[in-house]
Write an enzyme that holds these catalytic residues in place. Structure first.
Site, PDB file in Angstrom:
ATOM      1  N   LYS A  19     -11.530  35.982  63.863  1.00 54.68           N
ATOM      2  CA  LYS A  19     -11.905  34.957  64.842  1.00 54.68           C
ATOM      3  C   LYS A  19     -10.947  34.922  66.035  1.00 54.68           C
ATOM      4  CE  LYS A  19     -14.187  32.130  61.401  1.00 54.68           C
ATOM      5  NZ  LYS A  19     -15.535  32.575  61.747  1.00 54.68           N
TER       6      LYS A  19
ATOM      7  N   ALA B 229      -8.924  37.415  67.316  1.00 59.75           N
ATOM      8  CA  ALA B 229      -9.096  38.583  68.183  1.00 59.75           C
ATOM      9  C   ALA B 229     -10.436  38.517  68.912  1.00 59.75           C
ATOM     10  CB  ALA B 229      -9.003  39.862  67.354  1.00 59.75           C
TER      11      ALA B 229
ATOM     12  N   GLY C 264     -19.903  32.081  67.556  1.00 60.66           N
ATOM     13  CA  GLY C 264     -19.022  30.914  67.653  1.00 60.66           C
ATOM     14  C   GLY C 264     -17.744  31.259  68.412  1.00 60.66           C
ATOM     15  N   ASP C 265     -17.231  32.464  68.185  1.00 67.22           N
ATOM     16  CA  ASP C 265     -16.006  32.874  68.881  1.00 67.22           C
ATOM     17  C   ASP C 265     -16.261  33.009  70.386  1.00 67.22           C
ATOM     18  OD1 ASP C 265     -14.721  32.967  66.434  1.00 67.22           O
ATOM     19  OD2 ASP C 265     -15.358  35.022  66.073  1.00 67.22           O
TER      20      ASP C 265
HETATM   21  O1  RIB Z   1     -16.334  34.569  63.600  1.00 71.66           O
HETATM   22  C1  RIB Z   1     -16.693  35.860  63.209  1.00 71.66           C
HETATM   23  C2  RIB Z   1     -15.559  36.512  62.502  1.00 71.66           C
HETATM   24  O2  RIB Z   1     -15.292  35.823  61.310  1.00 71.66           O
HETATM   25  C3  RIB Z   1     -15.828  37.927  62.104  1.00 71.66           C
HETATM   26  O3  RIB Z   1     -15.511  38.860  63.101  1.00 71.66           O
HETATM   27  C4  RIB Z   1     -14.997  38.100  60.869  1.00 71.66           C
HETATM   28  O4  RIB Z   1     -13.798  38.753  61.117  1.00 71.66           O
HETATM   29  C5  RIB Z   1     -14.757  36.676  60.365  1.00 71.66           C
HETATM   30  O5  RIB Z   1     -13.455  36.393  60.270  1.00 71.66           O
END
Ligand code: RIB
Length: 293
Positions: A40, A42, A241-242
């Site tokens: 999340k 990175a 979400g990220d």
């Molecule tokens: O939010 C998505 C991320 O959550 C994925 O890339 C995975 O690494 C998890 O940690």
């Protein structure tokens, strides 16, 4: 160019695509397997960088092949990695992802992400103090989130806390965050004694509850506001979400109003799901602006 610092996880995503999700005790045949950079923290750093921010990542990787790939990928995406260190004798964090039946399920093994301790963040605090905004999630130890919240409060730097994955959150983190961005499930962990509408009212324009394809909800001081999402053909929702969090942080740091920042974030997140992989579909600034107009 706004300065964004992300404190969080850097992992490798091991992604299996399968027509069917196996039940307990069942074996099914998958159709593909891929390894792609994730985590999340990175992911948020890469998303913010693609959206035009000047980004520092604070995190740890293992002293293994994945660790090297993760750092190379951050650099390739313009993220500053001065505070991303390989840790001896630890494996890089991994996320074991199954894409099946139109959704993902994920098991995270934190590995070196547990080495992102308060002491580690203290050693990187220059990157926090110089930032216009800081982002943090919950794939690092809880005491690290608390320590970062304290550092941000002391330095007067706004902090976006993305409380994912769900776990109980220290009251001081909730108080010190400028913004909290749980989904509905995570919100229940944050406020176990409050109904959603009570929690929203208690934290006007700070608690931003994401509701997937519906959009994001907050309380503006008078009423609940739902900023709707955009309809797209989703290929892979991992990392949406990220992208949302990163885009929101960039827009807020640029001084955009809350609703405008959320619209920008929704647009970026909707574009991110149109391609495979957490970072595969993360849009550039230009793409988001073109779609917004
Ligand atoms: O939010 C998505 C991320 O959550 C994925 O890339 C995975 O690494 C998890 O940690």
């Amino acid at each position: 160019m706004v300065k964004v610092t992300v404190v969080g996880s850097c992992s490798m995503d091991l992604v299996v695509t399968s027509p069917k999700r196996p039940q307990a005790g069942e074996t099914v045949l998958g159709s593909s397997f891929k390894t792609v950079p994730g985590g999340k923290g990175a992911n948020q750093a890469v998303a913010a960088s693609r959206l035009g921010a000047d980004v520092f990542m604070i995190g740890c990787v293992g002293s293994d092949h994945y660790g090297k790939e993760i750092i190379d990928n951050l650099r390739k995406n313009g993220v500053k990695t001065d505070y991303v260190k390989p840790v001896a004798d630890l494996e890089s964090g991994t996320a074991h992802i199954v894409l099946a039946e139109g959704d993902n399920s994920i098991i995270v093994v934190k590995g070196a992400n547990d080495a992102v301790t308060p002491a580690y963040v203290e050693g990187a605090k220059a990157a926090i103090e110089q930032a216009d905004i800081v982002l943090i999630q919950q794939e690092t130890p809880e005491e690290t989130v608390l320590y970062t919240a304290d550092l941000c409060a002391k330095a007067g730097v706004p902090l976006v806390v993305n409380p994912a994955p769900a776990r109980p959150v220290h009251e001081r983190i909730i108080e010190q965050a400028a913004y909290l961005t749980p989904n509905e499930h995570e919100a229940a962990y944050l406020f176990p004694t409050l109904r959603q509408e009570e929690a929203l009212k208690k934290y006007p324009e700070k608690l931003l509850i994401t509701e997937g394809a519906q959009g994001v909800r907050y309380y503006d001081g008078n009423q609940e506001v739902l900023v709707p999402s955009y309809r797209v053909e989703a290929v892979d929702t991992t990392g949406a979400g990220d992208t949302f969090n990163a885009a929101f942080a960039v827009a807020a740091a640029e001084g955009k109003g809350l609703e405008e920042s959320l619209r920008f974030a929704n647009r970026a997140a909707s574009l991110s799901v149109t391609k495979f992989g957490a970072q595969g579909g993360m849009p550039s600034r230009k793409e988001v602006e073109e779609h917004l107009s």
